[in-house]
Design a protein around this motif. Structure first.
Motif, PDB file in Angstrom:
ATOM      1  N   VAL A  13       0.844  -1.185   0.000  1.00 47.20           N
ATOM      2  CA  VAL A  13       0.000   0.000   0.000  1.00 47.20           C
ATOM      3  C   VAL A  13       0.880   1.235   0.000  1.00 47.20           C
ATOM      4  O   VAL A  13       1.769   1.376   0.838  1.00 47.20           O
ATOM      5  N   ALA A  14       0.635   2.144  -0.993  1.00 48.30           N
ATOM      6  CA  ALA A  14       1.412   3.367  -1.054  1.00 48.30           C
ATOM      7  C   ALA A  14       1.009   4.301   0.065  1.00 48.30           C
ATOM      8  O   ALA A  14      -0.140   4.289   0.511  1.00 48.30           O
ATOM      9  N   PRO A  15       1.926   5.102   0.553  1.00 45.84           N
ATOM     10  CA  PRO A  15       1.574   6.034   1.619  1.00 45.84           C
ATOM     11  C   PRO A  15       0.547   7.030   1.134  1.00 45.84           C
ATOM     12  O   PRO A  15       0.573   7.461  -0.011  1.00 45.84           O
ATOM     13  N   PRO A  16      -0.416   7.385   1.983  1.00 45.04           N
ATOM     14  CA  PRO A  16      -1.463   8.311   1.549  1.00 45.04           C
ATOM     15  C   PRO A  16      -0.898   9.700   1.320  1.00 45.04           C
ATOM     16  O   PRO A  16       0.111  10.096   1.901  1.00 45.04           O
ATOM     17  N   VAL A  17      -1.575  10.426   0.412  1.00 43.94           N
ATOM     18  CA  VAL A  17      -1.194  11.802   0.150  1.00 43.94           C
ATOM     19  C   VAL A  17      -1.783  12.684   1.242  1.00 43.94           C
ATOM     20  O   VAL A  17      -2.993  12.697   1.460  1.00 43.94           O
ATOM     21  N   ALA A  18      -0.936  13.380   1.946  1.00 43.14           N
ATOM     22  CA  ALA A  18      -1.395  14.194   3.063  1.00 43.14           C
ATOM     23  C   ALA A  18      -2.202  15.376   2.552  1.00 43.14           C
ATOM     24  O   ALA A  18      -1.753  16.099   1.671  1.00 43.14           O
ATOM     25  N   PRO A  19      -3.409  15.603   3.050  1.00 40.69           N
ATOM     26  CA  PRO A  19      -4.205  16.750   2.607  1.00 40.69           C
ATOM     27  C   PRO A  19      -3.580  18.050   3.080  1.00 40.69           C
ATOM     28  O   PRO A  19      -2.936  18.114   4.125  1.00 40.69           O
TER      29      PRO A  19
ATOM     30  N   ASP B 264      -8.458  17.382  -5.736  1.00 40.55           N
ATOM     31  CA  ASP B 264      -9.061  18.701  -5.845  1.00 40.55           C
ATOM     32  C   ASP B 264      -8.250  19.571  -6.794  1.00 40.55           C
ATOM     33  O   ASP B 264      -7.034  19.437  -6.916  1.00 40.55           O
ATOM     34  N   ALA B 265      -8.921  20.496  -7.460  1.00 37.49           N
ATOM     35  CA  ALA B 265      -8.264  21.360  -8.437  1.00 37.49           C
ATOM     36  C   ALA B 265      -7.281  22.312  -7.754  1.00 37.49           C
ATOM     37  O   ALA B 265      -7.469  22.725  -6.611  1.00 37.49           O
ATOM     38  N   VAL B 266      -6.211  22.654  -8.477  1.00 38.06           N
ATOM     39  CA  VAL B 266      -5.197  23.578  -7.980  1.00 38.06           C
ATOM     40  C   VAL B 266      -4.965  24.649  -9.041  1.00 38.06           C
ATOM     41  O   VAL B 266      -5.328  24.480 -10.208  1.00 38.06           O
ATOM     42  N   GLU B 267      -4.351  25.740  -8.614  1.00 46.07           N
ATOM     43  CA  GLU B 267      -4.007  26.835  -9.528  1.00 46.07           C
ATOM     44  C   GLU B 267      -2.542  27.211  -9.329  1.00 46.07           C
ATOM     45  O   GLU B 267      -2.016  27.153  -8.209  1.00 46.07           O
TER      46      GLU B 267
ATOM     47  N   ALA C  83      -0.649  16.652  -6.002  1.00 43.30           N
ATOM     48  CA  ALA C  83      -0.042  16.784  -4.677  1.00 43.30           C
ATOM     49  C   ALA C  83       1.373  17.356  -4.788  1.00 43.30           C
ATOM     50  O   ALA C  83       1.789  18.179  -3.964  1.00 43.30           O
ATOM     51  N   ILE C  84       2.120  16.932  -5.806  1.00 37.96           N
ATOM     52  CA  ILE C  84       3.473  17.468  -5.996  1.00 37.96           C
ATOM     53  C   ILE C  84       3.411  18.951  -6.361  1.00 37.96           C
ATOM     54  O   ILE C  84       4.231  19.758  -5.899  1.00 37.96           O
ATOM     55  N   LEU C  85       2.434  19.351  -7.173  1.00 40.41           N
ATOM     56  CA  LEU C  85       2.286  20.759  -7.525  1.00 40.41           C
ATOM     57  C   LEU C  85       1.967  21.595  -6.291  1.00 40.41           C
ATOM     58  O   LEU C  85       2.483  22.706  -6.125  1.00 40.41           O
ATOM     59  N   VAL C  86       1.127  21.055  -5.399  1.00 40.44           N
ATOM     60  CA  VAL C  86       0.812  21.766  -4.160  1.00 40.44           C
ATOM     61  C   VAL C  86       2.061  21.922  -3.305  1.00 40.44           C
ATOM     62  O   VAL C  86       2.303  22.976  -2.703  1.00 40.44           O
ATOM     63  N   ALA C  87       2.888  20.875  -3.258  1.00 39.10           N
ATOM     64  CA  ALA C  87       4.123  20.947  -2.478  1.00 39.10           C
ATOM     65  C   ALA C  87       5.097  21.973  -3.043  1.00 39.10           C
ATOM     66  O   ALA C  87       5.980  22.450  -2.327  1.00 39.10           O
ATOM     67  N   HIS C  88       4.945  22.322  -4.331  1.00 36.13           N
ATOM     68  CA  HIS C  88       5.847  23.285  -4.972  1.00 36.13           C
ATOM     69  C   HIS C  88       5.191  24.641  -5.187  1.00 36.13           C
ATOM     70  O   HIS C  88       5.636  25.417  -6.042  1.00 36.13           O
ATOM     71  N   GLY C  89       4.126  24.935  -4.459  1.00 34.59           N
ATOM     72  CA  GLY C  89       3.586  26.289  -4.476  1.00 34.59           C
ATOM     73  C   GLY C  89       2.212  26.462  -5.077  1.00 34.59           C
ATOM     74  O   GLY C  89       1.670  27.575  -5.037  1.00 34.59           O
ATOM     75  N   ALA C  90       1.606  25.422  -5.656  1.00 37.32           N
ATOM     76  CA  ALA C  90       0.247  25.557  -6.185  1.00 37.32           C
ATOM     77  C   ALA C  90      -0.735  25.772  -5.042  1.00 37.32           C
ATOM     78  O   ALA C  90      -0.522  25.301  -3.922  1.00 37.32           O
ATOM     79  N   VAL C  91      -1.817  26.472  -5.324  1.00 31.43           N
ATOM     80  CA  VAL C  91      -2.804  26.804  -4.301  1.00 31.43           C
ATOM     81  C   VAL C  91      -4.144  26.174  -4.672  1.00 31.43           C
ATOM     82  O   VAL C  91      -4.387  25.858  -5.845  1.00 31.43           O
ATOM     83  N   PRO C  92      -5.023  25.952  -3.667  1.00 31.88           N
ATOM     84  CA  PRO C  92      -6.359  25.436  -3.991  1.00 31.88           C
ATOM     85  C   PRO C  92      -7.077  26.346  -4.974  1.00 31.88           C
ATOM     86  O   PRO C  92      -7.024  27.568  -4.867  1.00 31.88           O
ATOM     87  N   ALA C  93      -7.746  25.731  -5.934  1.00 34.96           N
ATOM     88  CA  ALA C  93      -8.354  26.486  -7.026  1.00 34.96           C
ATOM     89  C   ALA C  93      -9.767  26.914  -6.688  1.00 34.96           C
ATOM     90  O   ALA C  93     -10.479  26.259  -5.922  1.00 34.96           O
TER      91      ALA C  93
END
Length: 389
Positions: free
Chosen positions: A132-138, A146-149, A209-219
């Motif tokens: 089982v892969a580790p879950p993506v932390a919200p 969820d969409a990101v911008e 999730a990787i985009l969020v970790a690099h500065g993307a924000v909730p859309a």
């Protein structure tokens, strides 16, 4: 598309085999080698697709549940169904499975040979649950998928890439800031608050999730096009062919041959179609709109219109070098300006009905008789004579 959507939503990368490479898909090819002689060669003609599908389903069920597979165990009769197990419930709670409402998760199948296999536990190994892969932390209350911008600046090539997916903006967009709205289904690109492109998303929840970790924000809400009203004004972008035409709703619309190879904006106001420069919003050409309102709704890349266009800056200013006889050629029209200007470079202003020549502080106006476009701006480079000793 549904299969790819399920893969993206669950962080699964769909890998395809190369064309004409059956060796890369050996398991399926081996199944075909069994299915053809054991079923197709014996099955009679079917009167309907439903009847054929029912016969195939019955054969597959018997193959998986009643027929021992030697490759699983060469000493005990073991069927494929005995080696198959759905993901345990506790594992699903750690990494939830996303499925569309029309589909249900597969429950763990019954084991028809469970009593037989229990006689020799050392011979048959119990099925091992996949890792089982580790879950993506919200992040900030986000749910996976969820969409990101985020924002990117168009580079010199006119191309942008987000997690391996390419987005072509063109040289006309170099240096502009693009706002991306991304989820696992769609990607919307906006410039200056105006949506310029929408494409299918190839990104998974892990990519988001990787985009969020690099500065993307909730859309926020997606920048979908507004509904066209009867008197609405819309814009889009098109590349002008070398013959001066664009493709609009399956039709070829002639814009101007001089604009060939150029990316222009198209603004449609009722019965008027206008081509304009994307950077300066300068009006380049005006044509009659050949499309009805109903067809405008389905055009590729249509978006709400921006501010009004600026008037054209005609005439077009060019340079020409006079010949020995004092003749220049502009837009296919020969103009005799006099031998006194032989081999001189003069400035020419080309308008719709006149051609104005400026040389040595004097101005001469000619009536334009050619409808050909201006193809070159600069005059010919003066030749340098080499003295011979």
């Amino acid at each position: 598309m549904l299969f790819d959507k399920i893969c993206r939503r669950n962080g699964i990368r769909h890998r395809l085999t190369a064309p004409a490479s059956p060796n890369q898909n050996g398991k399926v090819e081996r199944f075909h080698g069994t299915f053809r002689p054991d079923f197709l060669d014996e099955a009679g003609p079917f009167t309907s697709v439903e009847q054929a599908q029912a016969a195939v389903d019955a054969w597959v069920h018997g193959y998986n549940t009643d027929r021992p597979h030697q490759a699983l165990n060469d000493t005990l009769p073991v069927t494929p169904a005995e080696r198959f197990a759905a993901v345990p419930t506790e594992a699903r709670e750690v990494l939830p499975l996303w499925l569309p409402p029309a589909l249900d998760a597969v429950t763990e199948p019954a084991r028809p040979h469970e009593d037989h296999c229990a006689t020799d536990e050392s011979a048959v190994e119990p099925p091992v649950a996949p890792p089982v892969a580790p879950p993506v932390a919200p992040t900030l209350g986000r749910q996976p998928g969820d969409a990101v911008e985020l924002e990117r600046v168009v580079g010199p090539s006119g191309n942008l890439a987000i997690r391996g997916q390419q987005f072509w903006l063109g040289p006309a967009r170099v240096g502009q800031c693009v706002r991306f709205w991304i989820d696992c289904d769609m990607v919307h690109l906006s410039i200056g608050g105006t949506r310029v492109k929408t494409v299918r998303s190839h990104l998974s929840i892990n990519d988001l999730a990787i985009l969020v970790a690099h500065g993307a924000v909730p859309a926020g809400p997606p920048p979908l096009p507004s509904t066209l009203e009867p008197d609405g004004v819309v814009e889009l972008e098109r590349a002008v062919s070398r013959f001066g035409s664009i493709n609009l709703g399956g039709r070829k619309v002639l814009i101007a041959e001089i604009l060939g190879g150029r990316q222009v904006g198209i603004r449609i106001e009722g019965q008027t179609l206008m081509a304009f420069d994307l950077d300066t919003r300068e009006l380049l050409r005006t044509r009659a709109n050949p499309l009805p309102l109903e067809q405008l709704r389905g055009l590729r890349g249509v978006r709400p219109a921006g501010p009004p266009l600026r008037p054209s800056t005609e005439p077009v200013t060019v340079q020409r070098r006079a010949s020995t006889e004092g003749v220049i050629v502009v837009a296919g029209q020969k103009l005799a300006i006099g031998r006194a200007y032989a081999h001189q470079t003069v400035t020419v202003h080309v308008a719709e009905s006149t051609v104005t020549v400026e040389a040595d502080g004097e101005t001469r106006v000619f009536r334009r008789t050619s409808t050909k476009p201006v193809r070159s701006i600069k005059g010919q480079r003066p030749r340098t004579a080499t003295s011979v000793s």
